[in-house]
Motif scaffolding. Structure first.
Motif, PDB file in Angstrom:
ATOM      1  N   UNK A   1       4.658   6.420   9.445  1.00 26.98           N
ATOM      2  CA  UNK A   1       4.277   5.137  10.043  1.00 26.98           C
ATOM      3  C   UNK A   1       2.881   5.236  10.676  1.00 26.98           C
ATOM      4  N   UNK A   2       2.609   6.369  11.317  1.00 32.10           N
ATOM      5  CA  UNK A   2       1.307   6.575  11.961  1.00 32.10           C
ATOM      6  C   UNK A   2       0.189   6.601  10.915  1.00 32.10           C
ATOM      7  N   UNK A   3       0.412   7.323   9.810  1.00 30.15           N
ATOM      8  CA  UNK A   3      -0.593   7.378   8.753  1.00 30.15           C
ATOM      9  C   UNK A   3      -0.790   5.986   8.143  1.00 30.15           C
TER      10      UNK A   3
ATOM     11  N   UNK B   1      -3.048   4.069  10.374  1.00 29.03           N
ATOM     12  CA  UNK B   1      -4.426   4.535  10.264  1.00 29.03           C
ATOM     13  C   UNK B   1      -5.078   3.992   8.996  1.00 29.03           C
ATOM     14  N   UNK B   2      -4.355   4.031   7.888  1.00 29.40           N
ATOM     15  CA  UNK B   2      -4.885   3.527   6.619  1.00 29.40           C
ATOM     16  C   UNK B   2      -5.180   2.039   6.723  1.00 29.40           C
ATOM     17  N   UNK B   3      -4.264   1.331   7.327  1.00 26.70           N
ATOM     18  CA  UNK B   3      -4.389  -0.117   7.447  1.00 26.70           C
ATOM     19  C   UNK B   3      -5.638  -0.524   8.237  1.00 26.70           C
TER      20      UNK B   3
ATOM     21  N   UNK C   1     -11.197   8.525   2.161  1.00 30.59           N
ATOM     22  CA  UNK C   1      -9.801   8.961   2.245  1.00 30.59           C
ATOM     23  C   UNK C   1      -9.214   9.163   0.842  1.00 30.59           C
ATOM     24  N   UNK C   2      -9.448   8.212  -0.041  1.00 31.67           N
ATOM     25  CA  UNK C   2      -8.924   8.295  -1.408  1.00 31.67           C
ATOM     26  C   UNK C   2      -9.588   9.436  -2.173  1.00 31.67           C
ATOM     27  N   UNK C   3     -10.892   9.618  -1.988  1.00 30.08           N
ATOM     28  CA  UNK C   3     -11.585  10.722  -2.651  1.00 30.08           C
ATOM     29  C   UNK C   3     -11.031  12.071  -2.200  1.00 30.08           C
ATOM     30  N   UNK C   4     -10.715  12.203  -0.915  1.00 26.09           N
ATOM     31  CA  UNK C   4     -10.128  13.444  -0.408  1.00 26.09           C
ATOM     32  C   UNK C   4      -8.765  13.717  -1.040  1.00 26.09           C
TER      33      UNK C   4
END
Length: 81
Positions: free
Chosen positions: A9-11, A14-16, A26-29
């Motif tokens: 839920x925390x992640x 953060x993404x949102x 983030x996606x590249x990582x």
């Protein structure tokens, strides 16, 4: 293998709240992590060639043909990634 990332839920929060640039990073990582895991297996071509050369009936010219086919397929697999 890398640590498995679970969408907590925390992640999710953060993404949102990420900007477009932060999300791109983030996606590249995540992609790079998967790419490294996929490439973890490697082949020692010199050892492979030596092992194949010990097979009865495989001469030098046949061995070279086999190695060319293996190298061609490995390059095609790398290019398709």
């Amino acid at each position: 293998m890398a640590e498995k990332t679970v969408l907590t839920r925390e992640l999710y929060r953060q993404i949102k709240s990420k900007t477009r640039e932060e999300m791109d990073t983030f996606i590249q990582n995540i992609y790079q992590s998967g790419f490294r895991d996929a490439g973890a297996t490697s082949v020692d071509f010199d050892k492979l060639k030596e092992d194949i050369s010990h097979i009865k009936g495989i001469g030098e010219s046949r061995l070279e043909e086999i190695m060319k086919v293996i190298e061609k397929n490995m390059k095609e697999a790398e290019n398709s990634k």
